[in-house]
Enzyme design. Sequence first.
Site, mmCIF file in Angstrom:
data_model
loop_
_atom_site.group_PDB
_atom_site.id
_atom_site.type_symbol
_atom_site.label_atom_id
_atom_site.label_comp_id
_atom_site.label_asym_id
_atom_site.label_seq_id
_atom_site.Cartn_x
_atom_site.Cartn_y
_atom_site.Cartn_z
ATOM 1 C CG ASP A 266 86.463 86.032 -47.339
ATOM 2 O OD1 ASP A 266 87.499 86.452 -46.806
ATOM 3 O OD2 ASP A 266 85.329 86.297 -46.905
ATOM 4 N NE ARG B 226 73.579 93.943 -42.951
ATOM 5 C CZ ARG B 226 74.413 93.159 -43.639
ATOM 6 N NH1 ARG B 226 75.616 93.601 -43.985
ATOM 7 N NH2 ARG B 226 74.057 91.951 -43.991
ATOM 8 C CB CYS C 254 75.108 95.260 -47.984
ATOM 9 S SG CYS C 254 73.959 94.242 -47.030
ATOM 10 C CE1 TYR D 221 78.567 95.965 -45.248
ATOM 11 C CE2 TYR D 221 77.721 98.069 -44.488
ATOM 12 C CZ TYR D 221 77.802 96.697 -44.367
ATOM 13 O OH TYR D 221 77.115 96.046 -43.372
ATOM 14 C CB CYS D 222 78.403 93.742 -50.219
ATOM 15 S SG CYS D 222 78.806 91.977 -50.338
ATOM 16 C CB CYS E 159 105.532 99.835 -35.280
ATOM 17 S SG CYS E 159 104.045 100.250 -34.339
ATOM 18 C CB SER F 6 75.288 90.590 -41.158
ATOM 19 O OG SER F 6 76.292 89.692 -41.566
ATOM 20 C CB CYS G 70 98.761 102.524 -39.868
ATOM 21 S SG CYS G 70 100.203 102.711 -38.788
#
Length: 447
Positions: A342, A174, A58, A60-61, A386, A162, A415
């Site tokens: 993690d 993926r 993947c 973006y892992c 905020c 996932s 944000c």
Amino acid sequence: MSVATRDTARTLPAPVVGAGGAWWSLDHYDAPALVGNQGQRRFHVMVKPGGSHCNLNCQYCFYLSKETLPNGPGPGRMSDAVLERFIAQYIAGVTGSEVVFSWQGGEPTLLGLDFFRQVVALEKKYARPFQRIENDLQTNGTLLNEEWCAFLKENRFLVGLSIDGPRELHDQYRVSKGGKPTFEKVFNAVRLLQRFGVPFNTLTCVNRTNAQKPQEVYRFLRSEVGATYMQFIPIVEYKGFEKTAPNQWDYAALPKDGAPEARPGHADSIVTDWSVDPDDWGRFLCVIFDRWVQKDVGRILVNHFESLLSQHLGEGPQICIYNECCGKGVAVEHDGSVYACDHYVYPEYRLGNLTNTALDSQVFSRRHVKFGYAKHETLPEYCRQCPYLPDCWGECPKNRILRTADGEPGLNYLCRGIKKFFAHAIPQVERIVADLRHQPRQTRKRM
């Protein structure tokens, strides 16, 4: 850390004599280790028994790079000895009524069914009469078959599957090691889990592409997958995350909120090209929230919405990113190394190893408690002023890669999107909360 823990810390005497007559002062960072045994202790472990090993690639892992991270966990498989020590220490360290094992990776099913049969046997060996043992398995689903599903059902595993949306969105990032699409195998896993009656959540990584298609993603998960538990995780990765740990950045070089470099796609962007755009993240949540309010309240659980409801009911957040402090969820790697989280599996955040130091001692150590409190203590003044501070608490610290308009570091990359969602959703959340307060209390299901 709970408010009760902080209040207890204030009653402790300041000066203490240590070994050899050395003096030091106690403060709120010491309290959990000193008074933790007076009440129920709860913490959570995400365990990576196969490390970062995975059968997919993947794009973006954030975890695949752990195999080559200098002084990181490296490749490997958890040995029988480390597995037994981990299970024994985890069950002993948590004195609450429930111990939840979350098996992740990488891809944990690569370890095979015999490994998890051993897991169940060891849990039974060390389980205590007053505790309930639960297991979660986060998987890409491509290796699930009938034998796996029968085991998961028999042993009451909750599966996190996932899946990033319909085929064209899922297969954007993926893919297999050879770059081939994986949607077909994952959707087959959906059907298998349904046929065997295995409870499962969907975990959707919201990236730069699928964030622009909220209607399509939600409709697919709701109507085609039939998901009743949905987790949406925003993908935010600092450029250079493969070797640079969170909060180890050059703060002076971080862009200010609103700068072109504070969004994906710019040549000098602070984030990877696949990271979700902050405005898209806010819109994604708003669009799905509206559909959820119209048709699915009480029928479908969405992690961000359930957490916001829980917070406004006075029950606290259901997701760690919205907690005032971090520190209750550590990661254990294949070699027994313990990390603060993690997302913090870097040498700078390695707490120790459970083969030579008890797991609970590391979780409640002064060093780790200080890491947990840093989430609140390092907030910029912009966040402290905020109106949504009690709903957000700065979200995840690993995403605080921007500076505020006046140059103060520590602003969350998401944000502006988060504020957009809260402004849109909270009035309706308050109406739902008012209705819930007049209904009989129901136990919320585990997500």
